[in-house]
Write a protein that holds these residues in place. Structure first.
Motif, mmCIF file in Angstrom:
data_model
loop_
_atom_site.group_PDB
_atom_site.id
_atom_site.type_symbol
_atom_site.label_atom_id
_atom_site.label_comp_id
_atom_site.label_asym_id
_atom_site.label_seq_id
_atom_site.Cartn_x
_atom_site.Cartn_y
_atom_site.Cartn_z
ATOM 1 N N UNK B 78 0.839 -1.188 0.000
ATOM 2 C CA UNK B 78 0.000 0.000 0.000
ATOM 3 C C UNK B 78 0.877 1.242 0.000
ATOM 4 N N UNK B 79 0.606 2.096 -0.955
ATOM 5 C CA UNK B 79 1.354 3.334 -1.028
ATOM 6 C C UNK B 79 0.406 4.467 -0.684
ATOM 7 N N UNK B 80 0.602 5.119 0.465
ATOM 8 C CA UNK B 80 -0.344 6.170 0.850
ATOM 9 C C UNK B 80 -0.305 7.387 -0.072
ATOM 10 N N UNK B 81 0.754 7.500 -0.890
ATOM 11 C CA UNK B 81 0.878 8.676 -1.749
ATOM 12 C C UNK B 81 0.206 8.409 -3.084
ATOM 13 N N UNK B 82 -0.613 9.370 -3.512
ATOM 14 C CA UNK B 82 -1.323 9.216 -4.783
ATOM 15 C C UNK B 82 -0.589 9.950 -5.904
ATOM 16 N N UNK B 83 -0.037 11.135 -5.549
ATOM 17 C CA UNK B 83 0.593 11.942 -6.598
ATOM 18 C C UNK B 83 1.603 12.879 -5.960
ATOM 19 N N UNK B 97 4.650 19.501 -3.998
ATOM 20 C CA UNK B 97 3.424 19.024 -3.346
ATOM 21 C C UNK B 97 3.409 17.509 -3.290
ATOM 22 N N UNK B 98 2.895 16.977 -2.171
ATOM 23 C CA UNK B 98 2.690 15.529 -2.048
ATOM 24 C C UNK B 98 1.208 15.323 -1.743
ATOM 25 N N UNK B 99 0.494 14.606 -2.630
ATOM 26 C CA UNK B 99 -0.936 14.349 -2.448
ATOM 27 C C UNK B 99 -1.115 12.931 -1.923
ATOM 28 N N UNK B 103 -6.509 12.340 0.948
ATOM 29 C CA UNK B 103 -6.940 13.694 0.609
ATOM 30 C C UNK B 103 -5.996 14.765 1.140
ATOM 31 N N UNK B 104 -5.114 14.396 2.062
ATOM 32 C CA UNK B 104 -4.170 15.373 2.636
ATOM 33 C C UNK B 104 -3.145 15.792 1.578
ATOM 34 N N UNK B 105 -2.807 17.082 1.566
ATOM 35 C CA UNK B 105 -1.776 17.563 0.641
ATOM 36 C C UNK B 105 -0.711 18.280 1.461
#
Lengths: 406, 181
Positions: B78-83, B97-99, B103-105
């Motif tokens: 599982x990778x909590x980072x989306x983008x 930026x780390x998304x 939903x946290x950025x």
């Protein structure tokens, strides 16, 4: 590829397209990393794939990283060359174990290199390797760096230089016997001792005991860049090693125009012509005799003539050319599958053979697992990049960008 | 407006520019979800087939083993980072930026005056070696990573590095003009 030294870790680009990987594995004993058997497989595989390596060359029988790298390289099907730089015994427990590890590594090596004929004999006997696979390529010396002094040291004293690690193997105990005797016999002789080690204490005690503080100068550890300046302050170089596969130190001394006195051990007799070196048995009396003989023939020695001869006899370009021949021979060796390779290990011994086979089979399985988890296609190849001169910088950068974007 | 994009098995690179001026360059690295989903599904199926073959009839054992496999896979993969994004505003600075999937950025702004040079470096760890894009920042001893969590390939890092170099050079030239004139 080597392990990290202090905080020197990561990738370094050197001149001539040489790239060094300092892998952050901490050394745990005598500059060697902890032998984990399979721990280094992922990083070695990554480096071999990303750099598009064709051949792996390992150095030094006492390096755990070397043995592991060669084992993993063989598992992955790369051709492998090994260079042995030292002589080892056969009788003590440490040597027996070391020889068994060497037998394992060399059972499946493509070619091997030794630095002298004596070293070749020693390696072949220790490892059971076929002599036809072993090439002898002696080390060389950088004659441009090790030049004699423009003028010889002018005082009436004769200066004898000793530069070595002060350990048992390098004959530090012999020095403790020889130095006072020589100082007693010849009042005009002085000694300069460079180097450090556990036996330094014995030498300091010898100085105190015989009141030789003004005749024996202890320099401590000498950085390699300063070795030449220490050598040119002397007339005679003394090497008292108890075992030596080759001995680059006497080459450096001869290149600086010093007459050499050395113990007749290992590969030392093969290094210098007879008129540049006086050999003695590793016995204090014989060494004192040899030093006295050296003192008597010293007026006949011309440092510049000696240097010019050394320049013709030894060159690193020659070593590189010969090493390339070995590489070409290794690359021509046939590819073998796991079954053929494993059968070579069985001949290493009744129990050891089976153990080695097991180690290689597990390595092979781990490699296959790694191929599933991280396919070779996922590992990016590094674009070729050579350090530019100032005016070429923009061209090199453009070339780099083109290679990256494909 | 997406200028161009390309992807590999793990990441997708997207280059956008802000309408109307196109002065601001936006670079995104998005984690591919399909690869992860496929692996999870096949691992669960494999687990199920194995249990059937072993003729495990007990329902609690089946249930707990499937649950355990699911948790193990989530923990490992599982990778909590989306983008992660790099937004280059030549006159002002660079925003990193780390998304996260939740939903946290996380934003990090570096003023252009503080950036000395963007560099591509090879990082060596005890088990692997990878490229990373970093900024040499005035006053900081350590390099600032452009992508804190993700490890995109070199092909995706080079266009971002080129844009950063162009922005820094542009700023340096305009500063020199102002000092001269």
């Amino acid at each position: 590829m080597t392990h990290a030294y202090g905080n020197r870790s990561g990738v370094r680009y050197m001149t001539g397209g040489l790239k060094v990987y300092y892998v952050p594995w901490r050394p745990f004993l005598m500059q060697n990393t902890l032998p984990t058997f399979y721990g280094t497989l992922p990083i070695i595989r990554t480096i071999l794939i990303r750099e598009r390596i064709s051949l792996v060359h390992g150095h030094q029988a006492f390096s755990t990283l070397c043995h592991e790298a060669l084992m993993h390289a063989r598992t992955m099907g790369y051709k492998v060359v090994f260079t042995d730089h030292s002589l080892y015994g056969f009788a003590d427990v440490g040597s027996i174990h070391m020889n068994k590890v060497l037998q394992f590594t060399l059972a499946d090596v493509s070619q091997a290199i030794c630095v002298s004929h004596t070293s070749k004999e020693n390696t072949v006997l220790r490892s059971g390797l076929l002599p036809e696979k072993v090439f002898v390529i002696p080390n060389a010396v950088d004659a441009a760096m090790f030049k004699p002094a423009p003028e010889r040291p002018s005082s009436n004293d004769i200066v004898i230089v000793v530069i070595s690690r002060l350990v048992y193997r390098k004959g530090a105990d012999l020095l403790v016997e020889v130095i006072p005797e020589v100082c007693r016999l010849h009042p005009n002789i002085r000694f300069i001792v460079g180097g450090d080690g556990p036996k330094r204490v014995r030498l300091e005690e010898m100085r105190e005991k015989h009141s030789l503080q003004d005749r024996v100068e202890m320099l401590g550890a000498v950085p390699h860049a300063h070795v030449r300046s220490v050598l040119i302050s002397g007339h005679i170089f003394l090497n008292s090693s108890l075992t030596e596969a080759f001995c680059i130190a006497i080459l450096e001394a001869a290149s600086c125009g010093l007459l050499t006195v050395s113990t007749r051990v290992g590969g030392v007799p093969e290094v210098l012509p007879d008129d540049m070196i006086i050999l003695a048995e590793p016995d204090p009396r014989d060494m004192v005799r040899a030093i006295m003989k050296a003192v008597s023939i010293l007026p006949r020695i011309d440092p510049q003539v000696m240097h010019d001869r050394m320049k013709k006899l030894y060159s690193w370009h020659d070593v590189a050319k010969r090493t390339e021949i070995v590489y070409n021979r290794a690359l021509k060796c046939s590819n073998q599958n796991l079954i053929e390779r494993v059968s070579r290990y069985l001949s290493c011994g009744a129990w050891a053979g089976k153990l080695f086979c097991l180690v290689m089979i597990i390595d092979f399985l781990l490699w296959r697992l790694l191929q599933l988890l991280q396919p070779a296609g996922d590992i990016e190849e590094v674009p070729d990049f050579i350090l530019p001169h100032q005016h070429q910088e923009s061209e090199v950068l453009e070339d780099f960008k083109e290679q990256c974007l494909g | 407006m997406v200028k161009f994009s390309f992807s590999n098995s793990r990441y997708t690179y997207m280059n956008e520019s802000e309408w109307p001026s196109e002065a601001v360059g936006i670079h995104h690295i998005v984690v591919q979800r399909s690869f992860l989903r496929g692996f999870c599904v096949s691992a669960l199926l494999g687990n199920g087939v194995y249990l059937l073959l072993v003729k495990e009839n007990s329902v609690p054992v089946l249930f707990w083993s499937l649950l355990l496999t699911e948790f193990l896979l989530m923990f490992l993969l599982w990778n909590p980072v989306y983008k992660e994004s790099v937004i280059i505003m030549p006159a002002f600075g660079v925003q990193l930026e780390t998304h996260y999937s939740s939903g946290r950025i996380v934003h990090n702004f570096v003023p252009v005056g503080k950036i000395l040079k963007p560099v591509l470096v090879e990082c060596v760890t005890p088990v692997t070696c990878y490229w990373s894009l970093s900024l040499i920042v005035r006053g900081e001893e350590e390099l600032m990573l452009a992508f804190m969590k993700l490890r995109p390939p070199l092909k995706m890092l080079v266009p971002i590095w080129k844009s950063l170099c162009a922005a820094i050079d542009c700023r340096r030239r305009s500063t020199t003009f102002r000092e001269d004139g």
